[in-house]
Design a protein around this motif. Sequence first.
Motif: not given
Lengths: 205, 205
Positions: A128-129, A132, A150, A153-154, A157, A169, B198, B202
């Motif tokens: 997802s990194i 995303l 999304r 969710t990130a 995690e 990953e 991450y 974000l």
Amino acid sequence: MKKQRGLLIVLSGPSGVGKGTVRKELFSQPDTNYEYSISMTTRNPREGEEDGVDYFFRTREEFESLIEQGGLLEHAEFVGNYYGTPLAYVHETLEAGRDVFLEIEVQGAAQIREKAPDALFIFLAPPSITELEQRLVGRGTETEDVIARRIATAREEVEMMSLYDYVVENDQVQNACDKINAIIVAEHCRRERVEKRYLSMLRGE
Amino acid sequence: MKKQRGLLIVLSGPSGVGKGTVRKELFSQPDTNYEYSISMTTRNPREGEEDGVDYFFRTREEFESLIEQGGLLEHAEFVGNYYGTPLAYVHETLEAGRDVFLEIEVQGAAQIREKAPDALFIFLAPPSITELEQRLVGRGTETEDVIARRIATAREEVEMMSLYDYVVENDQVQNACDKINAIIVAEHCRRERVEKRYLSMLRGE
């Protein structure tokens, strides 16, 4: 001279990320030189599953008696069934100087983190990194709602991974396996471990 | 989105351990994806050595003026000649998100440890742990004097390695290269690095 104790390797990550697939691929490779610790469960075997290969299948009574004896390194209950890691096998294998590999749920990993801070914790993450990143900087075709979900969710995690030493990953199974193997090789080269071995040798232990 | 900064990789170790040979082997491999930082020196080129390939060959005046300008990441003087790492190349390459590899003497590594604690320090060690272990538990054919000297050398090396993150024994050049590459892969998976990426994603950085 005292034998160098093996490394306890814990692979975990969010449900559905593909831990089982990665673990099977790792152990299908001929040069894998760490041992798989088979989990114990009270659930019924599925078709094709063998006792002592896929799991140790035990009754609730047997499992609970092992919990009482302190015979499990970690355990958890899901949908009415117990899952756990028998301590004796892990302990004996590590003492013999061989590395042990566990593939377990995040709750179990958290229990082990407390009992065995020396262990190596690898978090298997969805890709997802990268995904995303691409999506967030992408062409803006996603609804705000989808993007918000999304990001949520990130965030979960990232919070989960904070107990782990490494994050891999799972973009492709083979890539993930290569990284896990590199991490295990690297961990054996960490100065603290090598230094300890040098010092105990110099002391003639 | 901000580019992830590259990793500064420092390979060092006792004189004569084979750092140059290992570095040359690493950079002869087609899939090496980190950049070699060429050192600067005031010594004369040896036969076959090229400016800008093996070293940047400079006069003492040029070198000293670069020291005064703060243009070197580390430098040291051996047998009347300066050796050092130009800062600009390292900085620009890391900022562009690529990993930089330095192969330097232990004095230089100690200087970088202070300036760049985030860097990855690998100590190349003679295969003395394994050798020494075998010899110490061996058949007792060595004189006490020889064993005492070996233990003294091992002690010095253990003291030297204490600044490093990883220790790689140079038993065979290809083994050492494989371990170094595994360490670099693993380091990119370290939770602190991935988590940072991450979190900055974000935050929309």
